[in-house]
Design a protein around this motif. Structure first.
Motif, PDB file in Angstrom:
ATOM      1  N   UNK A 238      22.884  95.121  -4.894  1.00  0.00           N
ATOM      2  CA  UNK A 238      23.202  94.669  -6.259  1.00  0.00           C
ATOM      3  C   UNK A 238      21.929  94.630  -7.083  1.00  0.00           C
ATOM      4  N   UNK A 239      22.088  94.677  -8.423  1.00  0.00           N
ATOM      5  CA  UNK A 239      20.916  94.549  -9.268  1.00  0.00           C
ATOM      6  C   UNK A 239      20.597  93.060  -9.391  1.00  0.00           C
ATOM      7  N   UNK A 240      19.384  92.670  -9.030  1.00  0.00           N
ATOM      8  CA  UNK A 240      19.002  91.256  -9.027  1.00  0.00           C
ATOM      9  C   UNK A 240      17.954  91.040 -10.111  1.00  0.00           C
ATOM     10  N   UNK A 241      18.403  90.440 -11.244  1.00  0.00           N
ATOM     11  CA  UNK A 241      17.483  90.255 -12.381  1.00  0.00           C
ATOM     12  C   UNK A 241      16.241  89.483 -11.978  1.00  0.00           C
ATOM     13  N   UNK A 248      19.294  94.921  -1.354  1.00  0.00           N
ATOM     14  CA  UNK A 248      20.400  95.251  -0.438  1.00  0.00           C
ATOM     15  C   UNK A 248      20.122  94.553   0.894  1.00  0.00           C
ATOM     16  N   UNK A 249      21.151  94.461   1.760  1.00  0.00           N
ATOM     17  CA  UNK A 249      20.941  93.813   3.056  1.00  0.00           C
ATOM     18  C   UNK A 249      19.898  94.582   3.873  1.00  0.00           C
ATOM     19  N   UNK A 250      19.045  93.840   4.602  1.00  0.00           N
ATOM     20  CA  UNK A 250      18.035  94.498   5.446  1.00  0.00           C
ATOM     21  C   UNK A 250      18.629  94.953   6.779  1.00  0.00           C
ATOM     22  N   UNK A 251      19.940  94.818   6.928  1.00  0.00           N
ATOM     23  CA  UNK A 251      20.547  94.866   8.275  1.00  0.00           C
ATOM     24  C   UNK A 251      20.568  96.228   8.945  1.00  0.00           C
ATOM     25  N   UNK A 284      17.506  89.784   2.911  1.00  0.00           N
ATOM     26  CA  UNK A 284      17.729  90.631   1.734  1.00  0.00           C
ATOM     27  C   UNK A 284      16.468  91.445   1.475  1.00  0.00           C
ATOM     28  N   UNK A 285      16.647  92.762   1.308  1.00  0.00           N
ATOM     29  CA  UNK A 285      15.508  93.652   1.097  1.00  0.00           C
ATOM     30  C   UNK A 285      15.468  94.168  -0.332  1.00  0.00           C
ATOM     31  N   UNK A 286      14.241  94.395  -0.823  1.00  0.00           N
ATOM     32  CA  UNK A 286      14.087  95.082  -2.106  1.00  0.00           C
ATOM     33  C   UNK A 286      14.389  96.554  -1.852  1.00  0.00           C
ATOM     34  N   UNK A 287      15.072  97.197  -2.782  1.00  0.00           N
ATOM     35  CA  UNK A 287      15.518  98.577  -2.573  1.00  0.00           C
ATOM     36  C   UNK A 287      14.413  99.594  -2.785  1.00  0.00           C
ATOM     37  N   UNK A 288      14.354 100.607  -1.933  1.00  0.00           N
ATOM     38  CA  UNK A 288      13.368 101.688  -2.083  1.00  0.00           C
ATOM     39  C   UNK A 288      13.772 102.673  -3.158  1.00  0.00           C
TER      40      UNK A 288
END
Ligand SMILES: O=C(CNCCc1c[nH]c2ccccc12)Nc1scc(-c2ccccc2)c1C(=O)NCc1ccccc1
Length: 326
Positions: A238-241, A248-251, A284-288
């Motif tokens: 999801x977009x997280x302001x 996204x999940x780090x899973x 929760x991971x920051x998206x690449x």
């Protein structure tokens, strides 16, 4: 004719890759950056408060270019500025006897705080070098006439040391064939056009990613907003302001991202896109992959480049980029 190779060591989370460079009598770790064209370094002219923990270029070995200066600001509003010297620069055994070395007299905090990196070595086109009153050439442009082949290559890896070569292609570093695409160097970047994309196992590539640059100096993969949205819809992100981007999940279930370049499909593994926990220990991971909003084109940064072997080639006259699976 000269040729050589140098290690590219990843920083934490592959945020940047650093390579050993000898300038005069100084040995520094520089971030090789195909998205800019200035070779600048922490130096004896950098205020001590800004250079704690950094190796510094000792400009006493160089010849000052009187009245010359430089100043650079990057898209993240980081930057540096200073004076210019001509000095000997050696990278992986390849020597530039008189290379413009930009000694920093001021540096922004994001560079001062990153104590692994002692500066940048620009590998974009010299047309965007910031030195005034007379623009200077990049290390590659300086040594190009002396190289066995007028090209350099980049082999970055996820969490492991990769390498750059100058003057030759290391055919042991890739599998299959190399796909070459034309480069538009009018803006000073290694700019190419990427084609359709797909997410995960979908095979039908759709849409068109468009005008993109190959940029070792940028960590992530910045794509059209619609493409980023489509990726995270499938990835459960999801977009997280608050984080200022997609998370996204780090899973370990992040889908791959597939993109067609020159008619060949290249795969960015999902594990590269679950880039880094937003805070240490978080699930929760920051998206690449992020949206290219405000940039004006796509940036194929390290998240993409560590999935391929890349060849930055001006040996045919017109510049071109070669990509091969690794
Ligand atoms: O500047 C370079 C390559 N050198 C990076 C040196 C560097 C700058 N902080 C660094 C920090 C560590 C290591 C190297 C660098 N690439 C390009 S082309 C267009 C943009 C851009 C233009 C407008 C808006 C956004 C990007 C950028 C950009 O700012 N990338 C960095 C970035 C991109 C996004 C977020 C952060 C940084």
């Amino acid at each position: 004719a000269q040729s050589g190779t140098v290690a590219a060591d990843p920083q934490q989370y592959d945020q940047a890759y650093l390579s050993p460079v000898t300038i005069g009598n100084s040995q520094l770790m520089l971030d090789f950056d195909t998205g800019s064209a200035d070779l600048w370094a922490f130096s004896n002219e950098t205020p001590a408060s800004e250079s704690v923990g950094h190796a510094k270029y000792d400009s006493s070995t160089g010849t000052e270019l009187q009245g010359y200066s430089w100043s650079i600001t990057y898209g993240d509003q980081s930057g540096a500025a200073g004076n210019v010297y001509a000095d000997k620069v050696v990278v992986g055994g390849v020597t530039a006897t008189k290379q413009a070395v930009e000694a920093a007299t001021s540096i922004s905090t994001s560079f001062s705080d990153n104590t692994d990196s002692d500066g940048l070595l620009g590998l974009a086109f010299s047309s965007i070098n910031t030195v005034t009153p007379k623009q200077q050439t990049t290390f590659f442009d300086t040594v190009k006439p002396t190289l066995a082949k007028a090209l350099f290559t980049c082999d970055l890896k996820q969490g492991n040391a990769g390498s750059y070569t100058f003057g030759y292609i290391d055919t042991s570093k890739y599998t299959g064939s190399v796909t070459y695409v034309p480069v538009d160097d009018s803006q000073g970047f290694w700019s190419f056009t990427a084609g359709g994309y797909s997410v995960g196992s979908d095979n039908a590539t759709s849409g068109s990613v468009g005008v993109s640059i190959a940029d070792t100096g940028t960590s992530l993969l910045y794509l059209p907003a619609a493409v980023a949205k489509a990726y995270y819809a499938k990835a459960g992100g999801k977009f997280d302001n608050q984080q200022g981007g997609y998370t996204l999940p780090c899973n370990g279930n992040a889908p791959d991202f597939n993109v067609a370049i020159g008619g060949k499909t290249f795969v960015v593994p999902g594990s590269y896109i679950a880039y880094a926990p937003i805070t240490s220990g978080s699930q929760t991971c920051f998206g690449g992959i992020q949206a290219n909003t405000g940039i004006g084109f796509n940036i194929f940064g390290d998240v993409f480049l560590k999935a391929v072997y890349a060849i930055f080639d001006v040996s045919q006259g017109a510049p071109r980029l070669g990509f091969a699976a690794q």
